[in-house]
Design a protein around this motif. Structure first.
Motif, PDB file in Angstrom:
ATOM      1  N   GLN A 128     -13.783  19.902   2.192  1.00 13.77           N
ATOM      2  CA  GLN A 128     -13.976  21.326   1.933  1.00 13.77           C
ATOM      3  C   GLN A 128     -14.122  21.574   0.436  1.00 13.77           C
ATOM      4  OE1 GLN A 128     -10.788  23.516   3.870  1.00 13.77           O
ATOM      5  NE2 GLN A 128     -10.547  21.805   5.265  1.00 13.77           N
ATOM      6  N   ARG A 129     -14.982  22.504   0.110  1.00 16.08           N
ATOM      7  CA  ARG A 129     -15.166  22.913  -1.285  1.00 16.08           C
ATOM      8  C   ARG A 129     -15.283  24.422  -1.328  1.00 16.08           C
ATOM      9  NH1 ARG A 129     -20.221  22.287  -5.356  1.00 16.08           N
ATOM     10  NH2 ARG A 129     -19.059  22.670  -7.244  1.00 16.08           N
ATOM     11  N   MET A 130     -14.562  25.029  -2.235  1.00 11.55           N
ATOM     12  CA  MET A 130     -14.670  26.470  -2.455  1.00 11.55           C
ATOM     13  C   MET A 130     -14.779  26.688  -3.958  1.00 11.55           C
ATOM     14  SD  MET A 130     -12.337  29.656  -1.108  1.00 11.55           S
ATOM     15  CE  MET A 130     -12.652  29.319   0.602  1.00 11.55           C
ATOM     16  N   VAL A 131     -15.838  27.365  -4.378  1.00  6.44           N
ATOM     17  CA  VAL A 131     -16.101  27.592  -5.798  1.00  6.44           C
ATOM     18  C   VAL A 131     -16.270  29.087  -6.033  1.00  6.44           C
ATOM     19  CG1 VAL A 131     -17.671  27.103  -7.717  1.00  6.44           C
ATOM     20  CG2 VAL A 131     -17.317  25.379  -5.965  1.00  6.44           C
ATOM     21  N   ALA A 132     -15.617  29.604  -7.055  1.00  6.88           N
ATOM     22  CA  ALA A 132     -15.804  30.996  -7.475  1.00  6.88           C
ATOM     23  C   ALA A 132     -16.567  30.968  -8.790  1.00  6.88           C
ATOM     24  CB  ALA A 132     -14.458  31.690  -7.646  1.00  6.88           C
ATOM     25  N   VAL A 133     -17.732  31.592  -8.810  1.00  2.00           N
ATOM     26  CA  VAL A 133     -18.569  31.622 -10.007  1.00  2.00           C
ATOM     27  C   VAL A 133     -18.542  33.037 -10.576  1.00  2.00           C
ATOM     28  CG1 VAL A 133     -20.866  31.178 -10.939  1.00  2.00           C
ATOM     29  CG2 VAL A 133     -20.071  29.876  -8.968  1.00  2.00           C
ATOM     30  N   PRO A 134     -17.910  33.246 -11.746  1.00  2.00           N
ATOM     31  CA  PRO A 134     -17.890  34.586 -12.347  1.00  2.00           C
ATOM     32  C   PRO A 134     -19.313  35.037 -12.692  1.00  2.00           C
ATOM     33  CG  PRO A 134     -16.306  33.130 -13.409  1.00  2.00           C
ATOM     34  CD  PRO A 134     -17.157  32.273 -12.525  1.00  2.00           C
ATOM     35  N   TYR A 135     -19.608  36.297 -12.428  1.00  2.06           N
ATOM     36  CA  TYR A 135     -20.949  36.807 -12.692  1.00  2.06           C
ATOM     37  C   TYR A 135     -21.324  36.647 -14.161  1.00  2.06           C
ATOM     38  CZ  TYR A 135     -20.564  39.039  -8.102  1.00  2.06           C
ATOM     39  OH  TYR A 135     -20.413  39.282  -6.772  1.00  2.06           O
ATOM     40  N   GLY A 136     -20.369  36.854 -15.048  1.00  7.49           N
ATOM     41  CA  GLY A 136     -20.654  36.775 -16.475  1.00  7.49           C
ATOM     42  C   GLY A 136     -20.963  35.379 -16.970  1.00  7.49           C
ATOM     43  N   ARG A 137     -20.661  34.343 -16.174  1.00  7.67           N
ATOM     44  CA  ARG A 137     -20.909  32.958 -16.580  1.00  7.67           C
ATOM     45  C   ARG A 137     -22.248  32.420 -16.106  1.00  7.67           C
ATOM     46  NH1 ARG A 137     -17.176  31.135 -20.326  1.00  7.67           N
ATOM     47  NH2 ARG A 137     -15.246  32.222 -19.910  1.00  7.67           N
ATOM     48  N   MET A 138     -22.927  33.168 -15.247  1.00  9.78           N
ATOM     49  CA  MET A 138     -24.213  32.689 -14.727  1.00  9.78           C
ATOM     50  C   MET A 138     -25.263  32.738 -15.816  1.00  9.78           C
ATOM     51  SD  MET A 138     -24.381  34.402 -10.982  1.00  9.78           S
ATOM     52  CE  MET A 138     -22.959  34.404  -9.924  1.00  9.78           C
ATOM     53  N   GLN A 139     -25.980  31.630 -15.962  1.00 11.80           N
ATOM     54  CA  GLN A 139     -27.031  31.559 -16.967  1.00 11.80           C
ATOM     55  C   GLN A 139     -28.421  31.567 -16.368  1.00 11.80           C
ATOM     56  OE1 GLN A 139     -26.093  28.061 -19.263  1.00 11.80           O
ATOM     57  NE2 GLN A 139     -24.661  29.188 -20.533  1.00 11.80           N
ATOM     58  N   LEU A 140     -28.533  31.101 -15.130  1.00 12.99           N
ATOM     59  CA  LEU A 140     -29.850  30.978 -14.507  1.00 12.99           C
ATOM     60  C   LEU A 140     -29.692  31.062 -12.999  1.00 12.99           C
ATOM     61  CD1 LEU A 140     -32.923  30.089 -14.782  1.00 12.99           C
ATOM     62  CD2 LEU A 140     -32.073  27.775 -14.435  1.00 12.99           C
ATOM     63  N   ILE A 141     -30.629  31.753 -12.363  1.00 16.12           N
ATOM     64  CA  ILE A 141     -30.691  31.785 -10.900  1.00 16.12           C
ATOM     65  C   ILE A 141     -32.063  31.260 -10.514  1.00 16.12           C
ATOM     66  CG2 ILE A 141     -30.599  33.208  -8.837  1.00 16.12           C
ATOM     67  CD1 ILE A 141     -28.913  35.179 -10.496  1.00 16.12           C
ATOM     68  N   ASP A 142     -32.070  30.155  -9.775  1.00 19.00           N
ATOM     69  CA  ASP A 142     -33.298  29.446  -9.447  1.00 19.00           C
ATOM     70  C   ASP A 142     -33.505  29.453  -7.935  1.00 19.00           C
ATOM     71  OD1 ASP A 142     -35.514  27.778  -9.593  1.00 19.00           O
ATOM     72  OD2 ASP A 142     -34.319  25.949  -9.701  1.00 19.00           O
ATOM     73  N   ILE A 143     -34.673  29.892  -7.483  1.00 19.85           N
ATOM     74  CA  ILE A 143     -35.025  29.856  -6.060  1.00 19.85           C
ATOM     75  C   ILE A 143     -36.087  28.784  -5.877  1.00 19.85           C
ATOM     76  CG2 ILE A 143     -36.036  31.113  -4.126  1.00 19.85           C
ATOM     77  CD1 ILE A 143     -34.976  33.678  -5.309  1.00 19.85           C
TER      78      ILE A 143
END
Length: 196
Positions: free
Chosen positions: A128-143
């Motif tokens: 199992q893996r659970m990750v919380a990514v703070p919005y302010g730390r996102m640098q790139l969103i790739d589709i």
């Protein structure tokens, strides 16, 4: 989609009912949770799932790999005149068969939740893996999506952060859900004037 008891009142950074409808269209109905007492809890809030077509794409690509391995095993045996090529081919084929068997269950263990300050991503039944990514730390969103993904209308969303260990890849979203998720995350980052 899984809903839990009511949490805090909706904020401007949480998705609207229209967003939820788009994020949950053609997805599994509920996230699959391990049964053990030591499992990672789902917590409160709404969990969004992967598209059902993701399982079909994974099964097709794994079956194609299995066919190539079997054909390569036959070709190598014919060329060499000995059965030794079946040892590596058999190991790879066994891995493909295992993947074909667990893919439907594994896909239902993926989920993500848009909370007030972060995006939470979970996956896995055994590991199992659970990750919380703070919005302010996102640098790139790739589709991204390959030819088979496009044929079934799904895409993969990759969230890149400054720390490589907190990067998240959400596979198998519908194309519309991937674009809506990207737009939502960009809007959140702009309102906070951080990240992206």
């Amino acid at each position: 989609m899984t809903t839990s008891p009511a949490g805090p009142p909706p904020e401007s950074t949480t998705p609207s009912a229209d967003d939820d409808a788009i994020l949950d269209r053609a997805t599994f109905e509920r996230i699959r949770e391990p049964r053990g007492a030591a499992r990672l809890p789902l917590g409160d809030g709404t969990w969004h799932q992967l598209a059902r077509a993701y399982v079909t794409v994974r099964l097709i690509s794994t079956a194609a790999l299995l066919a190539v391995v079997i054909a390569a095993g036959f070709a190598a045996q014919t060329w060499s005149g000995t059965p030794w090529p079946w040892i590596p081919a058999g190991v790879i084929a066994a891995g493909c068969v295992w993947t074909l068997a667990i893919t439907p269950r594994q896909a239902r263990s993926y989920g993500y939740q848009l909370r007030r300050d972060d995006l939470v991503f979970r996956r896995g039944i055994l590991w199992q893996r659970m990750v919380a990514v703070p919005y302010g730390r996102m640098q790139l969103i790739d589709i991204t999506h390959g030819p088979l993904d496009r044929g079934f209308g799904i895409a993969q969303v990759k969230l890149v952060t400054a720390a490589a260990t907190t990067g998240v890849v959400i596979p198998g979203l519908t194309q519309e859900a991937a674009e809506r998720l990207r737009d939502t995350l960009i809007d959140v980052a702009e309102t906070r004037r951080t990240g992206l």
